[in-house]
Design a protein around this motif. Structure first.
Motif, PDB file in Angstrom:
ATOM      1  N   GLY A 418       0.794  -1.227   0.000  1.00  0.00           N
ATOM      2  CA  GLY A 418       0.000   0.000   0.000  1.00  0.00           C
ATOM      3  C   GLY A 418       0.825   1.276   0.000  1.00  0.00           C
ATOM      4  N   LYS A 421       3.217   1.661  -4.842  1.00  0.00           N
ATOM      5  CA  LYS A 421       4.038   1.050  -5.903  1.00  0.00           C
ATOM      6  C   LYS A 421       3.364   1.199  -7.270  1.00  0.00           C
ATOM      7  CE  LYS A 421       4.276  -3.072  -3.989  1.00  0.00           C
ATOM      8  NZ  LYS A 421       3.598  -2.742  -2.711  1.00  0.00           N
ATOM      9  N   THR A 422       2.084   0.797  -7.320  1.00  0.00           N
ATOM     10  CA  THR A 422       1.384   0.849  -8.607  1.00  0.00           C
ATOM     11  C   THR A 422       1.308   2.289  -9.108  1.00  0.00           C
ATOM     12  OG1 THR A 422       0.113  -1.067  -7.959  1.00  0.00           O
ATOM     13  CG2 THR A 422      -0.777   0.245  -9.771  1.00  0.00           C
ATOM     14  N   THR A 423       1.027   3.213  -8.189  1.00  0.00           N
ATOM     15  CA  THR A 423       0.880   4.614  -8.576  1.00  0.00           C
ATOM     16  C   THR A 423       2.196   5.150  -9.124  1.00  0.00           C
ATOM     17  OG1 THR A 423      -0.601   4.733  -6.677  1.00  0.00           O
ATOM     18  CG2 THR A 423      -0.076   6.797  -7.764  1.00  0.00           C
TER      19      THR A 423
HETATM   20  N1  LIG Z   1       2.771   8.678  -1.235  1.00  0.00           N
HETATM   21  C1  LIG Z   1       1.477   8.448  -1.039  1.00  0.00           C
HETATM   22  N2  LIG Z   1       0.813   9.022   0.003  1.00  0.00           N
HETATM   23  C2  LIG Z   1      -0.479   8.805   0.204  1.00  0.00           C
HETATM   24  N3  LIG Z   1      -1.234   8.013  -0.563  1.00  0.00           N
HETATM   25  C3  LIG Z   1      -0.640   7.418  -1.594  1.00  0.00           C
HETATM   26  C4  LIG Z   1       0.743   7.590  -1.887  1.00  0.00           C
HETATM   27  N4  LIG Z   1       1.045   6.867  -2.983  1.00  0.00           N
HETATM   28  C5  LIG Z   1      -0.096   6.268  -3.366  1.00  0.00           C
HETATM   29  N5  LIG Z   1      -1.103   6.581  -2.554  1.00  0.00           N
HETATM   30  C6  LIG Z   1      -2.486   6.114  -2.616  1.00  0.00           C
HETATM   31  O1  LIG Z   1      -2.511   4.881  -1.896  1.00  0.00           O
HETATM   32  C7  LIG Z   1      -3.362   3.932  -2.534  1.00  0.00           C
HETATM   33  C8  LIG Z   1      -2.585   2.647  -2.807  1.00  0.00           C
HETATM   34  O2  LIG Z   1      -1.580   2.912  -3.766  1.00  0.00           O
HETATM   35  P1  LIG Z   1      -0.996   1.786  -4.705  1.00  0.00           P
HETATM   36  O3  LIG Z   1      -2.063   0.882  -5.195  1.00  0.00           O
HETATM   37  O4  LIG Z   1      -0.158   2.479  -5.715  1.00  0.00           O
HETATM   38  O5  LIG Z   1      -0.068   0.997  -3.668  1.00  0.00           O
HETATM   39  P2  LIG Z   1       0.686  -0.396  -3.854  1.00  0.00           P
HETATM   40  O6  LIG Z   1       1.968  -0.301  -3.112  1.00  0.00           O
HETATM   41  O7  LIG Z   1       0.781  -0.740  -5.279  1.00  0.00           O
HETATM   42  O8  LIG Z   1      -0.300  -1.381  -3.121  1.00  0.00           O
HETATM   43  P3  LIG Z   1      -0.206  -3.004  -2.991  1.00  0.00           P
HETATM   44  O9  LIG Z   1       0.843  -3.286  -1.982  1.00  0.00           O
HETATM   45  O10 LIG Z   1      -1.571  -3.399  -2.547  1.00  0.00           O
HETATM   46  O11 LIG Z   1       0.167  -3.523  -4.342  1.00  0.00           O
HETATM   47  C9  LIG Z   1      -3.894   4.621  -3.764  1.00  0.00           C
HETATM   48  O12 LIG Z   1      -5.177   5.117  -3.493  1.00  0.00           O
HETATM   49  C10 LIG Z   1      -2.938   5.778  -4.009  1.00  0.00           C
HETATM   50  O13 LIG Z   1      -3.584   6.887  -4.626  1.00  0.00           O
END
Ligand SMILES: Nc1ncnc2c1ncn2[C@@H]1O[C@H](COP(=O)(O)OP(=O)(O)OP(=O)(O)O)[C@@H](O)[C@H]1O
Length: 684
Positions: A418, A421-423
């Motif tokens: 969370g 990463k994806t973002t």
């Molecule tokens: N630096 C940040 N601060 C706050 N919120 C963020 C940040 N980066 C991303 N987000 C938000 O957090 C949520 C999760 O982001 P994301 O899906 O990119 O995470 P992830 O690391 O890929 O998750 P997972 O571990 O489930 O694969 C999204 O709603 C995104 O908009």
């Protein structure tokens, strides 16, 4: 932007986003004459989420034999008699070659009938052979795409354009010749290639003519703008680039020609043909891609020379295109100071025939000596910047550490659950894609609609929810990006994923695949030893794919469970050490420990095989645009890291940019203006 569906059927993702599939001018796509070919299709295309394994050349041959269909084996296609040619048309043709007018792509099974211009997928062909309840059984083909706005526009532009030598003002003609570098190109060459000039747009107009040179299928406008000492060129195509399949110069090719030179630009073709007399063709989108739909038109050539441009990117594209064309018949002109692009060579008074004679065979044996490699090594040494790859527009610090995004590498990316990463990876890939890196996304966790929404927001750098009136404008420009999505969701077998990637490399010239994330290919093994072995196997498969296809693979891997108060390190990547050993680059999105404010993250480059520079730099999340940009006022600072275990010292740097020592660990921050796409630019 296409979604890869079963058998390669493409569907616009806007269909999913908007609830229907609309063309750029609000017309249903079926009414926009994107491709002037006749479409032969079954009534309803199955849109299965589970992809069918791609067909192989052996299966195609077996099928043809089993159905007593004679065929000839060509370079990239099989040729067979066309079931889509009416008896009357066949009577008019002479000889076996003319009647073998159906070309079946050996890699995808897609077919094109050169006589009727019917085309379709391998499934469509089988259905027609077996007479399975559709048009072919009754001998009916779908007609030409109805006349619509595009063709009127094409006709209107073409009628208003005039040959350069008919311009009333000699100064205007002279200026146009200088702007486009045509001072040594003769009127005769311009006439033969039917090049015209559109005065109001100050653009050259290159027609897309049907074989035989009669009908007008579309056109390309080339405009030139002076910026100081430099001239910038802009291309606009009608129809849109994705369906602009013009091999410029085709009407001048005779059936008896057995050699051709492919160039990246129309004017290079013209210059080359004028000065050497050899048959030449220009690719519709230069080095960006060689769509398989063009391969049937190139089957007749026993030798193809690729002379695409004057930079390393052209050279790399030439090598990739040669694979598709069959390297055994291809030779490549190596870019160099004395071997610039053809138009420049003509203008500089170089001997173009001699340059052509220096073309190197594309076919490499498995074992080569340094003698065969020395020119290639020299090319890299004399183009150090280009050899370092494509630089990010939005992440200057990433450029400083990784130097660029290179073909054939494997990047492993990890970060806490969370953490974004994806973002982040979405913006990192989008940045490259807007610079012409053909990109394929495998998003197994979040749906393509959600991912596309994030990307579109990042592309527009702002919340589109609040400016829906701008949606179409952004969506149109986004649609023209070379961006494709796999339709997989949830667990998938690695074999299916690799097959789909292979297909996409062939059809769309994909140079960057993003896999989010590896855990979705691991199956349901319960034992941790099985899971680790499965992961090692998968990482190995992606590594091999990247190398074999000269395609960059970015692989998201979850970290292993660790204490919340510890930084992640290379060793925190789930599984054995295989992933970090196989990877060329390891990136870690760090949150919390290094961070003071909410939303702040750091990106750590913990492995860089290209030149060893590793380090960490801050990212700041902007919630409305979903982008990561560096705070404008933060000063450059250096953080030294002893090893993988964490930061040990911090000290202010002199603030000098670009002086990153070899094998250093640096933390950089600098004023950074986020990338702003220029809405005035025509999308290509
Ligand atoms: N630096 C940040 N601060 C706050 N919120 C963020 C940040 N980066 C991303 N987000 C938000 O957090 C949520 C999760 O982001 P994301 O899906 O990119 O995470 P992830 O690391 O890929 O998750 P997972 O571990 O489930 O694969 C999204 O709603 C995104 O908009």
């Amino acid at each position: 932007m296409w979604v890869l569906l079963r058998g390669g059927y493409p569907l616009r993702i806007l269909l999913l986003l908007r609830g229907e599939w609309m063309g750029r001018r609000g017309l249903p796509r079926s009414l926009v004459p994107g491709s002037p070919r006749r479409r032969y299709r079954k009534e309803a295309l199955p849109a299965l989420e589970v992809p069918v394994l791609p067909v192989t050349a052996t299966e195609i041959r077996q099928y043809l034999r089993a159905h007593a269909i004679p065929f000839q084996d060509g370079h990239s296609c099989l040729r067979a008699p066309s079931p889509f040619v009416k008896a009357l048309q066949l009577k008019d043709q002479t000889g076996a070659t003319a009647s073998f007018s159906l070309f079946i792509d050996k890699t995808t099974g897609r077919f094109l009938c050169m006589t009727s211009l019917a085309e379709g997928s391998w499934e469509d062909f089988q259905a027609s052979v077996e007479g399975r309840g559709d048009g072919a059984r009754e001998g009916v083909l779908l007609g030409e795409a109805p006349e619509a706005e595009d063709s009127e526009e094409v006709r209107r532009i073409w009628d208003r354009a005039i040959p350069l030598w008919e311009l009333p003002e000699p100064e205007e003609a002279q200026l146009a010749r200088v702007m486009f570098g045509l001072t040594k190109v003769t009127d005769d060459a311009l006439r033969r290639f039917s090049v015209r000039y559109l005065r109001p747009a100050r653009s050259l107009v290159f027609p897309w003519l049907s074989p035989g040179g009669l009908g007008l299928r579309g056109l390309k406008l080339l405009s030139a703008e002076g910026h100081g000492d430099e001239v910038h060129y802009k291309e606009t195509t009608i129809p849109r680039p994705g369906v602009y399949h013009n091999l410029f110069g085709l009407p001048l090719i005779s059936r008896r020609d057995v050699e051709v030179v492919l160039t990246g630009r129309e004017l290079d073709s013209l210059a080359l043909n004028q000065s050497t007399g050899v048959p030449t063709l220009a690719l519709p989108r230069g080095t960006a891609c060689l769509p398989p739909a063009l391969l049937p038109y190139l089957e007749q050539f026993r030798r193809i020379v690729l002379w695409l441009g004057d930079d390393l990117r052209s050279w790399e594209a030439a090598k990739l295109f040669a694979r598709k064309l069959n390297p055994k018949r291809c030779s490549l002109v190596r870019p160099g100071d004395q071997q610039p692009r053809a138009l420049e060579a003509l203008n500089r008074g170089l001997n173009l025939s001699r340059i052509l004679r220096t073309a190197l065979p594309a076919w490499h044996k498995s074992i080569v000596s340094f003698r065969q490699l020395r020119e290639e090594v020299l090319g890299e040494l004399s183009n150090v910047e280009q050899a370092a790859g494509i630089r990010w527009n939005r992440f200057p610090d990433l450029n400083r550490l990784l130097k660029g995004h290179r073909k054939g590498e494997l990047t492993v990316f990890t970060g806490p659950t969370g953490s974004g990463k994806t973002t982040f990876i979405s913006e990192y890939a989008l940045d490259l894609c807007t610079q012409g890196v053909n990109t394929l996304w495998g998003s197994f966790e979040i749906s393509n609609v959600r991912l596309a929404r994030v990307m579109l927001t990042q592309f527009a750098i702002g919340r589109l929810e609040e400016q829906l009136d701008k949606y179409d404008e952004w969506a149109d420009r986004f649609e023209d990006l070379p961006l494709y999505f796999m339709t997989f969701h949830g667990q998938q077998s690695i074999r299916t994923v690799i097959d789909t990637m292979q297909h996409a490399v062939y059809v769309y010239d994909i140079c960057h695949v993003v896999i989010d994330n590896l855990q979705f290919m691991m199956g349901h093994e319960q034992l941790s030893t099985d899971r680790i072995a499965a992961q090692d196997y998968i990482v190995g498969a992606f590594r091999k794919f990247a190398t074999d296809n000269s395609c960059h693979v970015t692989l998201v891997i979850h970290p292993r469970k660790e204490d919340d108060d510890k930084e992640l390190q290379t060793a925190s990547i789930f599984g054995s050490a295989k992933a970090s050993q196989e990877a060329d680059n390891v990136l870690i999105l760090q949150d919390r420990k290094l961070v003071t404010g909410p939303g702040k993250r750091y990106l750590q480059v913990s492995k860089n095989r290209f030149d060893g520079d590793v380090g960490v730099f801050p990212l700041e999340f902007n919630k409305s645009s979903l982008t990561f940009s560096i705070p404008p006022k933060s000063k450059a600072r250096l953080k030294k890291v002893k090893d993988d275990n964490g930061l040990v010292t911090k000290k202010p740097s002199s603030g000098k940019k670009g002086a990153v020592p070899q094998n250093s660990e640096t933390c950089l921050g600098q004023a950074h203006r986020p990338y702003q796409p220029d809405p005035s630019k025509p999308s290509r």
